[in-house]
Design a protein around this motif. Structure first.
Motif, PDB file in Angstrom:
ATOM      1  N   PHE A  45      -1.369  -8.568 -17.332  1.00  0.00           N
ATOM      2  CA  PHE A  45      -0.679  -7.325 -17.665  1.00  0.00           C
ATOM      3  C   PHE A  45      -0.119  -6.658 -16.412  1.00  0.00           C
ATOM      4  CE2 PHE A  45      -1.202  -2.663 -17.713  1.00  0.00           C
ATOM      5  CZ  PHE A  45      -0.221  -2.336 -18.632  1.00  0.00           C
ATOM      6  N   ILE A  46      -0.947  -6.554 -15.384  1.00  0.00           N
ATOM      7  CA  ILE A  46      -0.514  -5.915 -14.133  1.00  0.00           C
ATOM      8  C   ILE A  46       0.694  -6.645 -13.557  1.00  0.00           C
ATOM      9  CG2 ILE A  46      -1.183  -5.451 -11.742  1.00  0.00           C
ATOM     10  CD1 ILE A  46      -4.075  -5.044 -12.820  1.00  0.00           C
ATOM     11  N   ARG A  47       0.638  -7.966 -13.586  1.00  0.00           N
ATOM     12  CA  ARG A  47       1.738  -8.752 -13.020  1.00  0.00           C
ATOM     13  C   ARG A  47       2.991  -8.683 -13.896  1.00  0.00           C
ATOM     14  NH1 ARG A  47      -0.739 -14.550 -11.856  1.00  0.00           N
ATOM     15  NH2 ARG A  47       1.295 -14.859 -10.859  1.00  0.00           N
ATOM     16  N   GLU A  48       2.794  -8.686 -15.212  1.00  0.00           N
ATOM     17  CA  GLU A  48       3.951  -8.674 -16.116  1.00  0.00           C
ATOM     18  C   GLU A  48       4.753  -7.375 -15.998  1.00  0.00           C
ATOM     19  OE1 GLU A  48       4.856  -8.346 -20.905  1.00  0.00           O
ATOM     20  OE2 GLU A  48       2.959  -9.242 -20.234  1.00  0.00           O
ATOM     21  N   VAL A  49       4.049  -6.232 -15.977  1.00  0.00           N
ATOM     22  CA  VAL A  49       4.761  -4.950 -15.946  1.00  0.00           C
ATOM     23  C   VAL A  49       5.021  -4.474 -14.517  1.00  0.00           C
ATOM     24  CG1 VAL A  49       3.755  -4.289 -18.168  1.00  0.00           C
ATOM     25  CG2 VAL A  49       2.654  -3.514 -16.049  1.00  0.00           C
ATOM     26  N   ARG A  50       4.521  -5.247 -13.521  1.00  0.00           N
ATOM     27  CA  ARG A  50       4.645  -4.859 -12.107  1.00  0.00           C
ATOM     28  C   ARG A  50       4.109  -3.438 -11.919  1.00  0.00           C
ATOM     29  NH1 ARG A  50       4.273  -9.442 -10.439  1.00  0.00           N
ATOM     30  NH2 ARG A  50       4.770  -8.702  -8.315  1.00  0.00           N
ATOM     31  N   LEU A  51       2.852  -3.271 -12.285  1.00  0.00           N
ATOM     32  CA  LEU A  51       2.206  -1.964 -12.269  1.00  0.00           C
ATOM     33  C   LEU A  51       2.252  -1.347 -10.873  1.00  0.00           C
ATOM     34  CD1 LEU A  51       0.513  -0.204 -14.331  1.00  0.00           C
ATOM     35  CD2 LEU A  51      -1.510  -1.087 -13.137  1.00  0.00           C
ATOM     36  N   THR A  52       2.678  -0.093 -10.803  1.00  0.00           N
ATOM     37  CA  THR A  52       2.717   0.595  -9.509  1.00  0.00           C
ATOM     38  C   THR A  52       1.357   1.198  -9.207  1.00  0.00           C
ATOM     39  OG1 THR A  52       3.345   2.778 -10.360  1.00  0.00           O
ATOM     40  CG2 THR A  52       5.135   1.183  -9.946  1.00  0.00           C
ATOM     41  N   GLN A  54       0.837   4.204  -8.273  1.00  0.00           N
ATOM     42  CA  GLN A  54       0.801   5.525  -8.893  1.00  0.00           C
ATOM     43  C   GLN A  54       0.414   5.424 -10.370  1.00  0.00           C
ATOM     44  OE1 GLN A  54       4.466   7.721  -8.606  1.00  0.00           O
ATOM     45  NE2 GLN A  54       3.632   9.530  -9.641  1.00  0.00           N
ATOM     46  N   GLU A  55       0.959   4.418 -11.062  1.00  0.00           N
ATOM     47  CA  GLU A  55       0.611   4.212 -12.471  1.00  0.00           C
ATOM     48  C   GLU A  55      -0.853   3.810 -12.618  1.00  0.00           C
ATOM     49  OE1 GLU A  55       5.023   2.771 -14.067  1.00  0.00           O
ATOM     50  OE2 GLU A  55       3.619   1.328 -13.191  1.00  0.00           O
ATOM     51  N   TRP A  56      -1.323   2.980 -11.701  1.00  0.00           N
ATOM     52  CA  TRP A  56      -2.741   2.592 -11.727  1.00  0.00           C
ATOM     53  C   TRP A  56      -3.629   3.820 -11.567  1.00  0.00           C
ATOM     54  CZ3 TRP A  56      -6.188   2.977  -7.529  1.00  0.00           C
ATOM     55  CH2 TRP A  56      -7.437   2.373  -7.721  1.00  0.00           C
ATOM     56  N   GLN A  57      -3.282   4.711 -10.614  1.00  0.00           N
ATOM     57  CA  GLN A  57      -4.078   5.924 -10.400  1.00  0.00           C
ATOM     58  C   GLN A  57      -4.023   6.831 -11.622  1.00  0.00           C
ATOM     59  OE1 GLN A  57      -6.155   6.654  -7.661  1.00  0.00           O
ATOM     60  NE2 GLN A  57      -6.838   8.137  -9.217  1.00  0.00           N
TER      61      GLN A  57
END
Length: 311
Positions: A45-52, A54-57
Motif C-alpha cells: 500500500f505504501i509503495r502503491e500510493v507513494r505515501l508521504t 506527512q500523510e504517514w504522520q
C-alpha cells in the motif's frame, strides 16, 4: 525504467523482504502468517500510493485520536472498522453460507452483556422513547426443527437515535434477553427502529466528513442468538422501505434481513391484549435459522462468551 528507478525498486523490495523475514522465528504458525501478510500488504500500500511522510504522520495522529476517545462506553476502533467495511468483511469470511441459515451482520459497538431477562411477550424498551413494536418468530435449525431454549439477545436505539449506554445516567433501556419456548417461539415488545447516525463527533466522524460520506445507519434491530450445538448468530433486521438501505454507513444490510414492519393504527387489537388505544404500533415477523456449529469453522462451535470477550 531508468537505473535510478531500478535501484529504488530494489531498495523498497529488499526492505519488505527483511521485515517479512524478521517474523520467520515466530513459533506460532498462524501468528507468523498474520504478521508476514500484514507487512507485505502494508508495504505494498505504501509503495502503491507513494505515501508521504506527512500523510504517514497524519495517519498516526488519527489512530492516536481514535485510541484517546475510546473507553468502556465508546469503542471508536469498532466504528473505524465498521465504516471501512472491515467488520462486515470479517463477518462474511467467518459465517460461510450454510443452507437456509439466517445471514449474519456486524456486531456494532453498543452490545452490553448481562442485559435483563424478559419473559416471552415482555417489553425490552425500558421506558425508551419510540413507537411500540411487536416482534415475533421462531428459532429453528436449517431443517426447520425448533430449538427450545435458544437464548435471544436484542438491543436497539431509541427514537432519538441513542442507545442506553450513550446516556450518562446508567439507564438500561432498549435491550434484554429472553429464551425461546418449547416450540422455538419467541416474542417481545420493542420499538420500531428508526435511522440514526453512528457517533460522529470524534475522529471517525471527521474522516467521514472529509470524504463526503454520511454517518447514518439504516433503521435496524440487533439480535444475537445462541444455542448448544449451533453457530452463534449475530445479526440485525432492517425496515423495508427505509431510504438508507443502500447507504448504510457500516455496510451491514443484507437483502434477506429486510423485513416488513407493518404499521397498526391506534386501537388495533394487540397480540397479547396490551392497551394501545391511543398509540399506533407496528409488528414484524422474523424467523431465525441457526447453522450447526460444525459450519462455523474447523474447530467447531463459535462460543458466545468468546465473541463477547472479543469486543
Amino acid at each position: 525504467m531508468t537505473n535510478s528507478d531500478t535501484e529504488q525498486h530494489r531498495r523498497e523490495r529488499e526492505l519488505t523482504e527483511r521485515v517479512t523475514a524478521s517474523f520467520d522465528g515466530c513459533d506460532n504458525p498462524r501468528l507468523r502468517q498474520l504478521m508476514q501478510s500484514l507487512v507485505q500488504h502494508l508495504h505494498a500500500f505504501i509503495r502503491e500510493v507513494r505515501l508521504t511522510e506527512q500523510e504517514w504522520q497524519s495517519a498516526i495522529d488519527f489512530l492516536t485520536a481514535v485510541g484517546h476517545i475510546t473507553d468502556d462506553r465508546r469503542q471508536e476502533f469498532i466504528l473505524l472498522s465498521d465504516v471501512l467495511g472491515a467488520s462486515m468483511q470479517t463477518v462474511t469470511v467467518n459465517n460461510e453460507a450454510h443452507g437456509s441459515a439466517t445471514e449474519a451482520t456486524v456486531f456494532g459497538p453498543f452490545f452490553v452483556d448481562d442485559a435483563p431477562e424478559v419473559p416471552i411477550g415482555g417489553d425490552i424498551a425500558g421506558g425508551a422513547a419510540g413507537e411500540p413494536c411487536w416482534v415475533e418468530g421462531t428459532v429453528t435449525d436449517t431443517d426447520g426443527t425448533p430449538i427450545p431454549g435458544a437464548r435471544i439477545e436484542v438491543w436497539e436505539a431509541d427514537d432519538d437515535g441513542y442507545y442506553d449506554v450513550q446516556y450518562d445516567d446508567d439507564r438500561v433501556a432498549g435491550r434484554a434477553h429472553l429464551y425461546a419456548d418449547a416450540d422455538g417461539r419467541y416474542a417481545f415488545w420493542g420499538l420500531r427502529p428508526t435511522p440514526y447516525p453512528i457517533p460522529h463527533d470524534g475522529p471517525v466522524g471527521k474522516m467521514l466528513d472529509a470524504v463526503g460520506r454520511s454517518p447514518m445507519r439504516a433503521s435496524h434491530l440487533h439480535f444475537m442468538v445462541s444455542a448448544e450445538g449451533h453457530r452463534t448468530l449475530v445479526t440485525h433486521i432492517f425496515v423495508r422501505g427505509d431510504e438508507l438501505l443502500d447507504a448504510d454507513t457500516v455496510f451491514g444490510v443484507r437483502d434477506s434481513l429486510i423485513k416488513d414492519f407493518v404499521p397498526q393504527p391506534a386501537g388495533t387489537r394487540t397480540p397479547d391484549g396490551r392497551d394501545l388505544a391511543t398509540s399506533p404500533w407496528s409488528r414484524v415477523h422474523f424467523d431465525i435459522r441457526l447453522a450447526p456449529s460444525a459450519a462455523a469453522d474447523g474447530d467447531g462451535e463459535r462460543d458466545r462468551d468468546d465473541m463477547i470477550d472479543a469486543i
